[in-house]
Design a protein around this motif. Structure first.
Motif, PDB file in Angstrom:
ATOM      1  N   ALA A  30      71.975  65.470  58.506  1.00 19.01           N
ATOM      2  CA  ALA A  30      71.869  66.103  59.826  1.00 19.01           C
ATOM      3  C   ALA A  30      73.071  67.001  60.108  1.00 19.01           C
ATOM      4  O   ALA A  30      72.927  68.094  60.666  1.00 19.01           O
ATOM      5  CB  ALA A  30      71.750  65.028  60.904  1.00 19.01           C
ATOM      6  N   PHE A  31      74.271  66.562  59.718  1.00 22.29           N
ATOM      7  CA  PHE A  31      75.459  67.381  59.943  1.00 22.29           C
ATOM      8  C   PHE A  31      75.394  68.673  59.146  1.00 22.29           C
ATOM      9  O   PHE A  31      75.722  69.746  59.643  1.00 22.29           O
ATOM     10  CB  PHE A  31      76.735  66.600  59.600  1.00 22.29           C
ATOM     11  N   ARG A  32      74.977  68.594  57.897  1.00 18.05           N
ATOM     12  CA  ARG A  32      74.876  69.809  57.079  1.00 18.05           C
ATOM     13  C   ARG A  32      73.867  70.790  57.679  1.00 18.05           C
ATOM     14  O   ARG A  32      74.102  71.994  57.699  1.00 18.05           O
ATOM     15  CB  ARG A  32      74.527  69.464  55.643  1.00 18.05           C
ATOM     16  N   LYS A  33      72.753  70.260  58.191  1.00 14.72           N
ATOM     17  CA  LYS A  33      71.762  71.130  58.851  1.00 14.72           C
ATOM     18  C   LYS A  33      72.333  71.724  60.134  1.00 14.72           C
ATOM     19  O   LYS A  33      72.123  72.896  60.434  1.00 14.72           O
ATOM     20  CB  LYS A  33      70.481  70.348  59.161  1.00 14.72           C
ATOM     21  N   ALA A  34      73.066  70.909  60.901  1.00 12.93           N
ATOM     22  CA  ALA A  34      73.664  71.401  62.147  1.00 12.93           C
ATOM     23  C   ALA A  34      74.698  72.482  61.851  1.00 12.93           C
ATOM     24  O   ALA A  34      74.756  73.507  62.541  1.00 12.93           O
ATOM     25  CB  ALA A  34      74.309  70.247  62.920  1.00 12.93           C
ATOM     26  N   TRP A  35      75.511  72.277  60.808  1.00 15.39           N
ATOM     27  CA  TRP A  35      76.527  73.277  60.463  1.00 15.39           C
ATOM     28  C   TRP A  35      75.860  74.566  60.006  1.00 15.39           C
ATOM     29  O   TRP A  35      76.306  75.657  60.365  1.00 15.39           O
ATOM     30  CB  TRP A  35      77.466  72.738  59.376  1.00 15.39           C
ATOM     31  N   GLU A  43      78.425  75.872  53.017  1.00 12.11           N
ATOM     32  CA  GLU A  43      79.603  75.063  52.738  1.00 12.11           C
ATOM     33  C   GLU A  43      80.285  74.625  54.031  1.00 12.11           C
ATOM     34  O   GLU A  43      80.622  75.445  54.884  1.00 12.11           O
ATOM     35  CB  GLU A  43      80.583  75.856  51.880  1.00 12.11           C
ATOM     36  N   VAL A  44      80.504  73.323  54.142  1.00 14.27           N
ATOM     37  CA  VAL A  44      81.175  72.764  55.306  1.00 14.27           C
ATOM     38  C   VAL A  44      82.685  72.846  55.078  1.00 14.27           C
ATOM     39  O   VAL A  44      83.159  72.526  53.989  1.00 14.27           O
ATOM     40  CB  VAL A  44      80.746  71.291  55.502  1.00 14.27           C
ATOM     41  N   PRO A  45      83.460  73.283  56.086  1.00 12.69           N
ATOM     42  CA  PRO A  45      84.901  73.397  55.885  1.00 12.69           C
ATOM     43  C   PRO A  45      85.571  72.036  55.699  1.00 12.69           C
ATOM     44  O   PRO A  45      85.181  71.045  56.299  1.00 12.69           O
ATOM     45  CB  PRO A  45      85.402  74.077  57.152  1.00 12.69           C
ATOM     46  N   ASP A  46      86.587  72.048  54.857  1.00 12.37           N
ATOM     47  CA  ASP A  46      87.391  70.871  54.605  1.00 12.37           C
ATOM     48  C   ASP A  46      88.753  71.093  55.258  1.00 12.37           C
ATOM     49  O   ASP A  46      89.229  72.225  55.323  1.00 12.37           O
ATOM     50  CB  ASP A  46      87.534  70.678  53.088  1.00 12.37           C
TER      51      ASP A  46
END
Length: 99
Positions: A30-35, A43-46
């Protein structure tokens, strides 16, 4: 005569573990879809990514925390209600009343 309720904390432990693991997997998805929806990026930031700014890192952390909390609560509550429906007993003991 009142029906005696069973205590389930020990029996609920493996079920709770599976529910937590499943909730984590769902929250990650869900977080990857929201991002992707918010930033149009795969790519989600680290936090250690040199090319990302503070705002982007903190936004990602806030969204991730919110999504994880909501998904975890929904999964845990659904599991507890299912156990209560099937056994007639809430899976964890009642907490003491707040003063």
């Amino acid at each position: 005569m009142a029906k005696k309720k069973k205590k389930l904390p020990l029996a609920y432990a493996p079920i709770g573990f599976v529910l937590s693991w499943t909730g984590g997997a769902l929250a990650t998805f869900a977080f990857r879809k929201a991002w992707l929806t918010l930033r149009h990026e795969e790519e989600v930031p680290d936090a250690l990514d040199r090319d990302r700014g503070w705002g982007e890192i903190l936004l990602a952390a806030a969204v991730e925390g919110a999504v994880f909390a909501v998904v975890r609560s929904a999964v845990n509550r659904t599991g507890a209600k299912a156990i209560a429906r099937s056994t007639g007993s809430w899976p964890v003991p009642a907490k003491a009343a707040r003063d």
